[in-house]
Structures are given as structure tokens and as C-alpha cells.
Design a protein around this motif. Structure first.
Motif, short mmCIF file in Angstrom:
data_model
loop_
_atom_site.label_atom_id
_atom_site.label_comp_id
_atom_site.label_asym_id
_atom_site.label_seq_id
_atom_site.Cartn_x
_atom_site.Cartn_y
_atom_site.Cartn_z
N VAL A 143 4.71 -6.83 -6.19
CA VAL A 143 5.99 -7.30 -6.73
C VAL A 143 6.45 -8.61 -6.11
O VAL A 143 7.57 -9.06 -6.34
CB VAL A 143 7.10 -6.22 -6.56
CG1 VAL A 143 6.73 -4.96 -7.31
CG2 VAL A 143 7.38 -5.94 -5.08
N GLY A 144 5.59 -9.23 -5.29
CA GLY A 144 5.90 -10.55 -4.78
C GLY A 144 6.77 -10.59 -3.55
O GLY A 144 7.48 -11.58 -3.32
N LEU A 145 6.72 -9.55 -2.72
CA LEU A 145 7.47 -9.53 -1.47
C LEU A 145 6.51 -9.47 -0.29
O LEU A 145 5.43 -8.89 -0.39
CB LEU A 145 8.42 -8.32 -1.43
CG LEU A 145 9.58 -8.33 -2.41
CD1 LEU A 145 10.34 -7.01 -2.35
CD2 LEU A 145 10.52 -9.50 -2.15
N PRO A 146 6.88 -10.04 0.86
CA PRO A 146 5.98 -10.01 2.03
C PRO A 146 5.89 -8.62 2.64
O PRO A 146 6.81 -7.80 2.49
CB PRO A 146 6.65 -11.00 3.00
CG PRO A 146 8.10 -10.98 2.62
CD PRO A 146 8.12 -10.78 1.13
N LYS A 147 4.80 -8.35 3.33
CA LYS A 147 4.62 -7.04 3.96
C LYS A 147 5.70 -6.75 4.98
O LYS A 147 6.06 -5.59 5.21
CB LYS A 147 3.23 -6.98 4.62
CG LYS A 147 2.07 -7.06 3.64
CD LYS A 147 0.74 -6.99 4.37
CE LYS A 147 -0.43 -7.10 3.39
NZ LYS A 147 -1.74 -7.05 4.08
N GLU A 148 6.24 -7.81 5.59
CA GLU A 148 7.28 -7.63 6.61
C GLU A 148 8.55 -7.03 6.03
O GLU A 148 9.39 -6.50 6.78
CB GLU A 148 7.61 -8.98 7.26
CG GLU A 148 6.47 -9.62 8.04
CD GLU A 148 5.40 -10.21 7.14
OE1 GLU A 148 5.71 -10.56 5.99
OE2 GLU A 148 4.23 -10.32 7.60
N ALA A 149 8.71 -7.08 4.72
CA ALA A 149 9.91 -6.51 4.09
C ALA A 149 9.98 -5.00 4.30
O ALA A 149 11.07 -4.41 4.20
CB ALA A 149 9.90 -6.82 2.59
N ALA A 150 8.87 -4.36 4.59
CA ALA A 150 8.83 -2.90 4.72
C ALA A 150 9.77 -2.39 5.80
O ALA A 150 10.31 -1.28 5.68
CB ALA A 150 7.40 -2.44 5.00
N THR A 151 9.98 -3.15 6.86
CA THR A 151 10.79 -2.67 7.99
C THR A 151 12.27 -3.03 7.87
O THR A 151 13.05 -2.69 8.75
CB THR A 151 10.24 -3.26 9.31
OG1 THR A 151 10.30 -4.70 9.25
CG2 THR A 151 8.79 -2.82 9.53
#
Length: 328
Positions: free
Chosen positions: A143-151
Motif C-alpha cells: 500500500v506504499g507505506l514504509p516498514k517502519e510504520a508498523a511500530t
């Protein structure tokens, strides 16, 4: 011949109102949805439009199993849903997901993004914690978001980013059909196109089918190959989007689309204003439900309920006088 992903036939939902003590043993009913039929093919976007109160939301609730239907059938990939066993229902609920209207209220503010996206996977119980983390990272990338968004938490993102998170959550169990309930109406105009283009890209990439519920006719025209127009619990016209928009065969459809501003400001444009308000679904008019507001209404309209018959360009319209539509 390929089966439709979703097929709805004669679907109805009636809500009893009042007390039988005051109605001589017979209760009135609200005919929120009153016998609608449509199908969605694999990889297709089908639009459902109409005024507030026409029955769109109730239809969605029945499709999601949140409301039992009063009548009709729902077939998913050829299998009936209403009377299915528990295993079939679990599979159905995993295969049909929803993207809601407001990303500000549909995401829990107390959960991190990875928890929000992984929640359906935890409920399903088939993936390990490590596999769930990998799936969350994969979906964020999709969906075009960085992996860091998970936290991070939802309040740390813009409206468009939150809707991307909601889309990622809806994809977690690899569904076949997404119900898009006004997916961009709560977003700024500048980012609506980004989210719509993401949905189109995902559809092509993952082979998804969409049921789009929207008041925005520009969104419908951009996304949908076919649409259905609802009025007072019934579908009054259905067919290819461009035909229904540009050459409507039902008076209500023509009035509805006349409210859309033309892209050319110099073009001649006439807004058709309908008299009155939609009647109560507790006591709908006899015959054609639109007749009390229709400029083409004749005595026949009060006596005989029109059926969906062939109109312009392959569309179907429930009107006795489609040939007079140009006189409006």
C-alpha cells in the motif's frame, strides 16, 4: 462460463416497527431493501449509488452477515451464504472484507499499525508470530507505506495514510472481494486520486473484485464498469456506467446525474429538481415508488409496478415510459 464472485438475488430486509397491540395484531415494516438483484464478476468494480436512506448500507450489512436477510439469496463463488455451515461462513468472512468511510474512526487509536493489520490474522490463528510480522511488512509495502510504520500509532499519520493502513488490514487474509464504503469521502480532495489509483493498482495486481458504495459520481465514473441506482429499497436502473450516466433510461437516474457539474464550464447544463422528498419506506407508494416525484408519472404508474426492462445501450430500467425520458 466463469461464476460471478458475488451474486445477489431478490435480497430483502424488512424491519418490524411499532407494537402489534396497536396494530390489531399486524406490525408495520420498514422495507429498507426490497428485492434487489445484482452480480459482480471476477476483477470487476460494481457501483451502488443513490440518496441517503435508499438501502445501500443495509445491503452491505446483509452481505457482511451483520444483518440477517428477510428474503433472497447471497451466493459467493457459487455457494449460498445464508444457510452455510460454520466452516463455509468462516471462509466467506475471510474472503469478503470492507474498507470503511472514515479512517479516523475505523482504526483503533490504542493499537499500533502492526497490531491493526495483524488482528484478522491473529483471529484466524493459522500464522505464527514471525509469519504475521512478515505479512504486515509485505502489506505495508503493497500500500506504499514504509516498514517502519508498523511500530507507530494511527494518530501519527495523515488521513490518506490511515486509509492505506485500513486497506492493508482488509487485504491481510487475501480476500477475493472488497466492499468500499465511501472510501475517499473523508479525505482531502488532493489525495483522493492517490487512494483511488492505489485501489485500481491493487485490483490489477491481486485480481480483486470491488463493490463500491459512493455518493460521489465522479468516483463512480472513474472506478466502476457497471453501476446500479437505488431508490427506496429498489434498484431502478442498472447497466454500464457510461450509459447510465450519459443516457439514463429512468427519470430518477436522469435527475440524479443532472446534479453533477459538467467538466466544461461553458457547456449547457440543466439541473433537474425533483419535487418533495422520498416517501417513507414504511408505506411506499403503490406501483412505481418514484411516481410521487416523477415528472413523467401517469395513472398506470400507480397501478402496476414496473420491472427492470431493456433501456438504452444495454442498461435495464424499471420505468413504464423510458421512451419519454428525453422530454424531462
Amino acid at each position: 462460463m466463469t461464476l460471478p464472485v458475488l451474486e445477489v438475488s431478490g435480497l430483502a430486509k424488512h424491519y418490524p416497527v411499532g407494537s402489534p397491540w396497536f396494530h390489531r395484531g399486524e406490525r408495520s415494516v420498514v422495507r429498507a431493501v426490497d428485492g434487489i438483484s445484482f452480480s459482480i464478476a471476477e476483477g470487476e468494480t460494481f457501483g451502488l449509488i443513490g440518496e441517503s436512506g435508499c438501502g445501500k448500507t443495509t445491503t452491505v450489512k446483509m452481505l457482511l452477515g451483520l444483518e440477517p436477510s428477510t428474503a433472497g439469496r447471497i451466493l459467493f463463488q457459487g455457494e449460498e451464504v445464508q444457510n452455510a455451515d460454520a466452516a463455509t461462513l468462516r471462509q466467506y468472512r475471510a474472503q469478503i472484507q470492507t474498507v470503511f468511510q472514515d479512517p479516523y474512526s475505523s482504526l483503533s487509536p490504542r493499537m499500533r499499525v502492526e497490531e491493526i493489520i495483524a488482528e484478522p490474522l491473529i483471529t484466524d490463528g493459522r500464522l505464527s508470530a514471525a509469519d504475521r510480522r512478515d505479512r504486515v511488512a509485505e502489506l505495508l509495502e503493497v500500500v506504499g507505506l514504509p516498514k517502519e510504520a508498523a511500530t507507530r500509532f494511527p494518530h501519527e499519520f495523515s488521513g490518506g495514510q490511515r486509509q492505506r493502513i485500513a486497506i492493508a488490514r482488509s487485504l491481510s487474509q487475501r480476500p477475493r472481494l472488497l466492499i468500499l464504503d465511501e472510501p475517499v469521502s473523508a479525505l482531502d480532495v488532493s489525495i483522493r486520486a492517490q487512494v483511488l489509483n492505489l485501489l485500481r493498482d491493487l485490483q490489477q495486481r491481486l485480481g480483486l473484485s470491488y463493490l463500491l458504495i459512493s455518493h460521489d459520481f465522479d468516483v463512480v465514473a472513474h472506478m466502476c464498469r457497471r453501476i446500479a441506482v437505488m431508490y427506496l429499497g429498489r434498484i431502478v436502473e442498472t447497466g454500464p456506467t457510461k450509459i447510465v450516466r450519459d443516457r439514463p433510461s429512468h427519470p430518477y437516474s436522469k435527475a440524479l446525474f443532472s446534479a453533477v457539474l459538467a467538466p466544461d464550464p461553458d457547456a449547457v447544463h440543466r439541473h433537474i429538481r425533483l419535487p418533495g422528498v422520498p416517501p417513507s419506506p414504511i408505506d411506499p407508494p403503490s406501483g412505481c415508488r418514484f411516481r410521487t416525484r416523477c415528472p413523467l408519472a401517469q395513472p398506470l404508474c400507480a397501478e402496476v409496478e414496473p420491472q427492470l426492462l431493456a433501456g438504452a445501450g444495454g442498461a435495464l430500467a424499471a420505468c413504464h415510459f423510458t421512451e419519454r425520458i428525453d422530454s424531462m
